[in-house]
Design an enzyme around this catalytic site. Structure first.
Site, short mmCIF file in Angstrom:
data_model
loop_
_atom_site.label_atom_id
_atom_site.label_comp_id
_atom_site.label_asym_id
_atom_site.label_seq_id
_atom_site.Cartn_x
_atom_site.Cartn_y
_atom_site.Cartn_z
N GLN A 50 -0.07 0.67 -3.70
CA GLN A 50 0.51 1.75 -2.89
C GLN A 50 1.15 2.83 -3.75
O GLN A 50 1.76 3.76 -3.24
CB GLN A 50 1.57 1.17 -1.94
CG GLN A 50 0.97 0.21 -0.91
CD GLN A 50 2.02 -0.52 -0.11
OE1 GLN A 50 3.22 -0.42 -0.37
NE2 GLN A 50 1.58 -1.30 0.86
N HIS A 71 5.37 -1.24 -2.13
CA HIS A 71 6.75 -1.00 -1.67
C HIS A 71 7.58 -0.18 -2.66
O HIS A 71 8.61 -0.63 -3.14
CB HIS A 71 7.46 -2.32 -1.33
CG HIS A 71 6.83 -3.03 -0.16
ND1 HIS A 71 7.38 -4.16 0.38
CD2 HIS A 71 5.72 -2.75 0.56
CE1 HIS A 71 6.61 -4.57 1.39
NE2 HIS A 71 5.60 -3.72 1.50
N GLU A 90 11.39 -0.07 11.65
CA GLU A 90 12.73 0.32 12.12
C GLU A 90 12.98 1.82 11.98
O GLU A 90 12.49 2.46 11.06
CB GLU A 90 13.81 -0.39 11.29
CG GLU A 90 13.82 -1.89 11.46
CD GLU A 90 14.98 -2.56 10.72
OE1 GLU A 90 15.79 -1.85 10.07
OE2 GLU A 90 15.08 -3.80 10.80
N TYR A 100 21.60 -2.72 5.85
CA TYR A 100 20.64 -2.69 6.96
C TYR A 100 19.85 -4.00 7.10
O TYR A 100 18.90 -4.08 7.85
CB TYR A 100 19.77 -1.43 6.85
CG TYR A 100 20.65 -0.23 7.15
CD1 TYR A 100 20.82 0.24 8.43
CD2 TYR A 100 21.46 0.31 6.14
CE1 TYR A 100 21.71 1.26 8.72
CE2 TYR A 100 22.37 1.32 6.41
CZ TYR A 100 22.49 1.79 7.71
OH TYR A 100 23.40 2.78 7.99
N TYR A 148 3.38 -10.82 7.26
CA TYR A 148 2.07 -10.34 7.68
C TYR A 148 1.11 -11.47 7.98
O TYR A 148 0.20 -11.35 8.76
CB TYR A 148 1.45 -9.43 6.62
CG TYR A 148 2.04 -8.05 6.66
CD1 TYR A 148 1.75 -7.21 7.72
CD2 TYR A 148 2.89 -7.61 5.67
CE1 TYR A 148 2.29 -5.95 7.78
CE2 TYR A 148 3.43 -6.34 5.72
CZ TYR A 148 3.14 -5.51 6.78
OH TYR A 148 3.67 -4.26 6.84
C1 HEC Z 1 0.44 -6.07 3.82
C2 HEC Z 1 -0.82 -5.43 3.58
C3 HEC Z 1 -2.10 -6.24 3.67
C4 HEC Z 1 -2.52 -7.02 4.72
C5 HEC Z 1 -1.78 -7.29 6.02
C6 HEC Z 1 -3.82 -7.52 4.35
N1 HEC Z 1 -4.17 -7.05 3.13
FE1 HEC Z 1 -5.94 -7.43 2.16
N2 HEC Z 1 -5.24 -6.41 0.55
C7 HEC Z 1 -4.06 -5.74 0.47
C8 HEC Z 1 -3.93 -5.13 -0.83
C9 HEC Z 1 -2.76 -4.29 -1.31
C10 HEC Z 1 -5.09 -5.47 -1.54
C11 HEC Z 1 -5.46 -5.10 -2.96
C12 HEC Z 1 -6.39 -3.96 -3.03
C13 HEC Z 1 -5.68 -2.68 -2.72
O1 HEC Z 1 -4.84 -2.26 -3.49
O2 HEC Z 1 -5.93 -2.12 -1.66
C14 HEC Z 1 -5.90 -6.27 -0.65
C15 HEC Z 1 -7.13 -6.78 -0.98
C16 HEC Z 1 -7.96 -7.44 -0.11
C17 HEC Z 1 -9.29 -7.90 -0.43
C18 HEC Z 1 -9.96 -7.74 -1.75
C19 HEC Z 1 -10.66 -6.40 -1.77
C20 HEC Z 1 -11.49 -6.16 -3.01
O3 HEC Z 1 -11.66 -4.98 -3.34
O4 HEC Z 1 -11.99 -7.10 -3.61
C21 HEC Z 1 -9.80 -8.46 0.70
C22 HEC Z 1 -11.16 -9.08 0.87
C23 HEC Z 1 -8.78 -8.35 1.73
N3 HEC Z 1 -7.68 -7.74 1.19
C24 HEC Z 1 -8.94 -8.79 3.01
C25 HEC Z 1 -7.89 -8.86 3.94
C26 HEC Z 1 -8.00 -9.50 5.23
C27 HEC Z 1 -9.25 -10.10 5.80
C28 HEC Z 1 -6.76 -9.40 5.80
C29 HEC Z 1 -6.31 -10.00 7.12
C30 HEC Z 1 -6.54 -11.40 7.32
C31 HEC Z 1 -5.91 -8.68 4.89
N4 HEC Z 1 -6.63 -8.38 3.78
C32 HEC Z 1 -4.59 -8.34 5.15
C33 HEC Z 1 -3.10 -5.64 1.46
C34 HEC Z 1 -3.15 -6.28 2.67
#
Ligand code: HEC
Length: 471
Positions: A182, A252, A345, A355, A366
């Protein structure tokens, strides 16, 4: 003649086969629903990214085979803020989420309708115009004057819109940012006395480059500088956290910059993925900070006389503030922060107050697991409003201008996940009315009243800025 027993057996068999057939037919695959419940918040309702990467752009940073994707969902990628779902989604359901992602990847996701050209609200018909287009993850907008706007792009570019035209070249020599997770170039703010002093303020994620660690630590940093000949010059570092407080996580960071009528500068740093640190006043993360515009510490700061506290702190227990605004009449500081699932919030921030994060919250992790069942505690503030489910609040401004007179002093709230701008009416510090005034054009990263009284909305996916004005 077949016996009665044989007949019943055959009927039972046929009925069972039919039952299996129908239950298969009506069994909903869980993938889409689980995706919307757990993943859309970060990866976008259309899987096209937002706070986290797109899952349908064909780029798999952590492995493209189903096995890798499944593993990443199950165990998470903690340092980037990707939660682990091992405890909340069964292996079978994780498989159906992976199938859903694969199917969406093939279809290239849900095709977005074009940005609406008109929008009807309770008070006004608004026309929607594109102000700047083809931007890469624009994060914030501020105005030098009626004809000049500054826009940040998270990868690290500061762009200028002059007389309605986006200048093709970004401002040269702006600080090098860490664009990962982020992080990147975040807020831009123009000094309220810009005409006299020319200062422009930036917030960005700063990495310790000569660190020996494989993943060098980073933290939010605040600088100011001037733009001369399209070049960033005269830079001064206003806030740099002690290097031992930098963190290897990539999420964050906060951060917005605002000025109150008394000349103080406020900014916020998110908890950097360490919620427990938001209660620790020796650390910069999970807090609102207040400094003078030259970076010096105001004499009235609340923790000045606590020996171990950081002197710039103004409030504690703020998870990840993504919106800050000063009330045009009272000078009060209002913020919106990303809660965990179901705990976004709105807060009125006052000096020295706590807070609550992560001791109290209305949200869950999550991945659906419980953080705490406490929503109240003595000595900790209640939000003025919380959103459950989370709308993914982002960007905040009080409207003040001539074009939407009925909306003066109302609060504009952006939402990434819900792709909305909401308008809140506040009376005696309480939200008495909330309405959606704009929706469905993309993820809202920032919202700002322009000097012309129009409302400017910074969108991600697609990366652009639109201008809203009454018909
Ligand atoms: C709180 C935020 C958050 C949530 C909720 C979340 N992710 Fe992610 N996810 C990330 C972040 C941050 C990354 C790392 C890549 C990036 O910087 O975007 C990532 C990476 C991934 C990757 C790897 C992607 C790659 O390029 O190889 C997958 C697959 C993935 N997420 C699937 C999911 C799935 C399915 C869910 C729900 C079950 C989920 N994520 C929920 C934040 C989140």
């Amino acid at each position: 003649m077949k016996s009665f027993v044989q007949k019943t057996r055959r009927t039972t068999l046929i009925i069972s086969i039919l039952l299996i057939f129908f239950s298969e037919m009506y069994a909903q695959p869980n993938g889409p629903a689980l995706y919307q419940q757990y993943c859309a918040q970060c990866h976008g309702t259309d899987l096209n990214g937002g706070n986290a990467a797109s899952l349908i752009d064909g780029i798999w940073q952590f492995g493209s085979e189903n096995g890798y994707i499944t593993r990443n969902i199950k165990h998470g990628i903690p340092h980037l803020g990707m939660p682990s779902y091992e405890r909340s989604i069964s292996d079978e359901d994780i498989r159906s989420v992976v199938q859903y992602i694969r199917a969406a990847e093939e279809d290239k996701g849900v095709v977005k309708p074009p940005t609406p050209e008109m929008f009807e609200t309770m008070d006004y018909f608004m026309k929607v115009e594109t102000f700047a287009d083809n931007l890469e993850i624009p994060w914030a907008i501020d105005f030098i004057d009626k004809n000049t706007a500054l826009i940040t792009e998270r990868p690290g570019r500061l762009r200028i819109v002059k007389n309605g035209k986006l200048q093709s070249e970004a401002v040269k020599n702006t600080p090098k940012v860490l664009h990962e997770g982020q992080g990147g170039l975040m807020d831009v703010a123009v000094d309220p006395d810009y005409n006299r002093n020319g200062w422009i303020y930036l917030a960005y994620s700063h990495v310790l480059e000569n660190s020996q660690e494989t993943r060098p630590p980073a933290m939010t940093r605040i600088v100011r500088g001037k733009i001369e000949n399209n070049t960033w010059t005269n830079e001064q570092v206003l806030f740099e956290a002690p290097h031992e407080t930098y963190r290897t996580t990539r999420h964050h960071y906060g951060c917005r910059i605002v000025f109150d009528p008394w000349g103080y500068l406020y900014f916020a740093i998110g908890d950097r993925g360490a919620g427990y640190q938001a209660q620790d006043f020796t650390l910069p993360n999970g807090k609102v900070h207040r400094i003078h515009k030259d970076g010096s510490i105001p004499e009235g700061n609340p923790f000045l006389y606590d020996e171990s506290a950081m002197k710039s702190l103004f409030s504690l227990g703020n998870r990840n503030i993504q919106g800050m605004a000063i009330h045009p009449e009272t000078g009060q500081l209002w913020t919106t922060e990303h809660g965990p699932m179901g705990g976004d919030e709105l807060n009125l921030i006052e000096s020295g107050k706590n807070y609550g994060w992560e001791t109290i919250t209305y949200g869950k992790n999550y991945n659906g697991t419980i953080i705490t069942d406490q929503t109240h505690q003595a000595g900790m503030e209640q939000p003025n409003l919380y959103w459950k489910p989370s709308i993914a609040v982002c960007g905040l401004d009080f409207y003040s201008g001539d074009l939407f007179e009925k909306w003066n002093n109302r609060l504009l709230v952006g939402a990434l996940k819900y792709e909305e701008v909401r308008l809140l009416q506040i009376e005696e510090d309480r939200v008495v009315h909330e309405q959606v005034i704009f929706k469905g054009a993309g993820r809202v990263r920032d919202v700002s009243t322009g000097p012309d009284g129009a409302i400017y909305v910074v969108l991600n996916n697609p990366g652009k800025v639109v201008r809203l004005a009454p018909e």
